[in-house]
Design an enzyme around this catalytic site. Structure first.
Site, PDB file in Angstrom:
ATOM      1  N   SER B  56      46.108  42.513  45.424  1.00 29.97           N
ATOM      2  CA  SER B  56      45.301  43.229  44.437  1.00 29.97           C
ATOM      3  C   SER B  56      44.168  42.300  44.047  1.00 29.97           C
ATOM      4  O   SER B  56      44.397  41.125  43.735  1.00 29.97           O
ATOM      5  CB  SER B  56      46.157  43.605  43.227  1.00 29.97           C
ATOM      6  OG  SER B  56      45.401  44.425  42.357  1.00 29.97           O
ATOM      7  N   GLU B  57      42.943  42.799  44.060  1.00 30.74           N
ATOM      8  CA  GLU B  57      41.794  41.897  44.015  1.00 30.74           C
ATOM      9  C   GLU B  57      41.629  41.148  42.691  1.00 30.74           C
ATOM     10  O   GLU B  57      40.828  40.227  42.595  1.00 30.74           O
ATOM     11  CB  GLU B  57      40.503  42.626  44.406  1.00 30.74           C
ATOM     12  CG  GLU B  57      40.180  43.869  43.623  1.00 30.74           C
ATOM     13  CD  GLU B  57      40.650  45.143  44.331  1.00 30.74           C
ATOM     14  OE1 GLU B  57      41.758  45.147  44.901  1.00 30.74           O
ATOM     15  OE2 GLU B  57      39.904  46.138  44.280  1.00 30.74           O
ATOM     16  N   ASN B  58      42.401  41.544  41.683  1.00 31.52           N
ATOM     17  CA  ASN B  58      42.331  40.807  40.417  1.00 31.52           C
ATOM     18  C   ASN B  58      43.246  39.578  40.407  1.00 31.52           C
ATOM     19  O   ASN B  58      43.684  39.152  39.343  1.00 31.52           O
ATOM     20  CB  ASN B  58      42.648  41.732  39.238  1.00 31.52           C
ATOM     21  CG  ASN B  58      44.000  42.395  39.344  1.00 31.52           C
ATOM     22  OD1 ASN B  58      44.394  42.801  40.438  1.00 31.52           O
ATOM     23  ND2 ASN B  58      44.697  42.515  38.243  1.00 31.52           N
TER      24      ASN B  58
END
Lengths: 237, 218, 218, 237
Positions: B56-58
């Site tokens: 997840s890019e966060n």
């Protein structure tokens, strides 16, 4: 004499903030959002601010509240839409606030570049899209890239989990997000931290943001959680 | 080329079926980023013969399923800002490191939604050109991931083809899509056009051509 | 301009005296990188009225003194590859992060040796132009640190001036030096030339001019 | 089926290495130097290698030994001088090995850039020096910078402290150095690790190199210490 970056008053944290400053605001969504420092910035009253953040605030707390107070002239972010967003959206639709849309990874990399002394770098992100318009292009190994410049800031408002008096920070889970790189990119990074510890309690292997990137620290042991505050109808000030 | 609206369009595969077809195409030990919305379904259809690691890019690698109500932690969210979990062997990192995984070509597959996909693999999925522009990590994902899969209904809600000769909406990336999974077909992007990998068992190639702008072939 | 050799040069300050003068000029709470060799002495002369944090470019912030023989850890070394210690509140990082501290302008002071320093602040300290070229982190330090201090003997071993109108050796950086500490004087780099901040109590300005290429002034 | 990157034989670790490969070698001085993998590379026998590392080896063990076997045609490093260096220095003086000198910070940043999809970036380091010759210049905010390109590699040989089967690595103290960024930059990063642990023992907050950057892992629980090996007169093979 010992180094001690810990302050006890929010006003002291924000004492150098000036009208027209560029301010990075940490957090992704609400994870890591420095609500108390943002409310301190409302009390401070600085105007014409440029905000660099991933989002543009929710409800009328934290960044949403600051924008609602019309202290912000421009937002640089990747995603200014939100189910709970009100204030940015209102001002944007009236043409009273500027927006620079930056792809999230390019935003992160431009922030890191600023902290690392890199004035500009090439990236494949956004090539061939409207966000590449006006940007310098160059081919490397037969592939097209665009030039993106560093994003510097005067201040960064950051929420961390634990710190010592040097400003050695750790974060909790995905509340890490933009915070470490914003601490690198701002002239002054101002940290609200859930818990202060003694330097000998800091494990040097596990520091995420070393104190060299931190200017001032304040302990806020039970910070406002944005989602809860909005559900409870909180409006600041 | 058709410009018609297909308001009485044929019924295709359910979303779960599309998701399982994508799940079957993700090899063992892949690092995968699933876009917000429909692509999130893919993780529910991975078989026991493989282990997939979700990014997840966060700043989350090794993302697990949605937590129970009483296990929700507002500091453990995904890129869609919803509460998630982390699996054993997962790790957290900051945003520049997380996007290094994407931009540096370390994510094997990303699965994204689409408004339009063109014959040369252009993708438009971030802006209708109206309202507040908001891009998130979509442009990074399509530029950086090794394979970009699109998961979408074949037609828009208004019954218009999403597979087009040339995108009319603002692009997310140019020539980036490798494969499209719709309720009607699985289609590879090739130099010769939209190549049918699999077609819904109830549909003919002629029908697929009718609801697609640009040449489809087998 | 003199081209002479000063083989019977005057005796100046001892290295410890030069180091203590530099130590006095480093403000409380500074982040400092001390070059390998003579600059390392500086840390022994910091007074109790200030706390200085030492950076070593191989990923160590909060470097402490040399360990006792029985405490040596080959995995805890400084940029000179010698065993060191870490102080409470110190931290480790990787090389890109460590050089972000340097290149991003976060190191307040670096103290380096010199072969030549020119009137406009050019520094040559990495190569004599002979042998195997090896630069290490010197070019990053002079380009990135907020203040670049040079600590050196005023004359080379052969009795030649190190402060020159123009460097003849390969440069480490151009216009980067702010202040030079020698056994003869403390000198600021200014547009007007070498400005004397302090001169060795046994020497005259005339003598200093004789052993310096380029104008010195007070 | 479970992901398991753990191998038991050094030869298996290096099975894809080919003549002419570009290989990053982790470590700074000897801290973090992957001696056993380097010796495995000697046994493997690949020729015409380009080595990217901070240094050029000491004595006749590890990188020093590999160079002594004439398997290396070029070294890209910041510091090829060393009190204990023998083999590189001999070959260099005879003109039998190439050297590209890169400032240490530029070396680190070029390696990170490769891992981050950045083909090139601007830096102030080396401006006005012989190492800037032939490099593109550009002015940002009145200051001159030079363009530096990413340094990619086919393989990285890395020594870490602890790993699980996914390749989530931690390092010990300053043995971290170039290792995390080299793992990012190489197509295959090959890790010798002092100790293997179970995934549930990995603290997700403290992972330094996440498994996504790791291809193969082997446990070498008591690795050779270069200084000791040289003092004892070790010569490999």
């Amino acid at each position: 004499m010992q180094i001690n970056k810990i302050k006890t008053e929010i006003a002291e944290m924000l004492s150098d903030v000036f009208d027209g400053a560029t301010i990075m605001v940490g957090g992704f969504g609400e994870a890591g959002s420095p609500i108390e420092l943002l409310h301190g910035l409302i009390d401070h009253g600085a105007k014409d601010l440029t905000i660099i953040a991933n989002n543009s605030g929710n409800g009328r707390v934290g960044l949403g509240a600051l924008i609602g107070q019309k202290q912000v002239k421009k937002v640089i972010c990747s995603f200014a839409r939100s189910a709970k967003g009100i204030t940015f959206q209102e001002l944007y639709n009236k043409g009273e606030i500027e927006l620079e849309v930056v792809p999230q990874g390019t935003l992160a990399e431009r922030i890191r570049a600023a902290g690392s002394g890199i004035p500009a770098f090439y990236t494949a992100t956004a090539v061939g899209t409207p966000l590449a318009i006006g940007k310098e292009e160059k081919i490397f190994n037969g592939k097209k890239y665009i030039l993106e410049e560093a994003l510097n800031a005067d201040f960064a408002l950051i929420k961390a989990d634990v710190s010592d008096r040097y400003g050695n920070l750790t974060f909790k889970k995905t509340a890490r997000n933009f915070n470490p790189i914003m601490c690198m990119a701002a002239k002054q990074s101002l940290i609200q931290v859930r818990k202060l510890i003694e330097p000998h309690q800091t494990n040097p292997e596990n520091v995420i943001t070393p104190g060299i990137f931190v200017k001032k620290i304040i302990e806020i042991d039970n910070p406002i959680i944005e989602t809860n505050a909005i559900e409870e109808g909180m409006i600041y000030p | 080329m058709t410009k018609k609206n297909f308001t009485n369009a044929e019924k295709g595969w359910e979303r779960g079926v599309i998701a399982s077809k994508i799940a079957n195409d993700l090899p063992h030990a892949s690092y995968v980023n699933l876009g917000i919305g429909m692509p999130e379904l893919v993780s529910q259809h991975i078989k026991d013969d493989r282990e997939i690691i979700y990014h997840s890019e966060n700043g989350l690698l090794g993302m697990g399923p949605t937590p129970n109500e009483n296990e929700i932690d507002f500091d453990l969210i995904n890129a869609g800002k919803k509460p998630v979990t982390i699996l054993p062997g997962g790790s957290f990192c900051h945003h520049a490191d997380s996007f290094s995984m994407i931009r540096g070509g370390h994510i094997d597959y990303c699965v994204l939604g689409a408004m339009e996909v063109s014959m040369n693999g252009d993708l438009a999925n971030w802006s209708t050109g109206k309202g507040i522009p908001a891009v998130g990590g979509a442009m990074d994902l399509v530029a950086g991931a090794k394979n970009v899969f699109v998961m979408t209904q074949h037609l828009t809600k208004e019954g218009k083809p999403k597979l087009v000769e040339k995108c009319t909406l603002p692009l997310t990336g140019s020539g980036v899509v490798s494969r499209v999974y719709t309720d009607y077909a699985i289609i590879d992007i090739t130099k010769e056009g939209f190549k049918i990998v699999e077609i819904n068992e109830n549909l003919s190639i002629e029908y697929l051509q009718t609801v697609t702008e640009g040449r489809v072939y087998q």
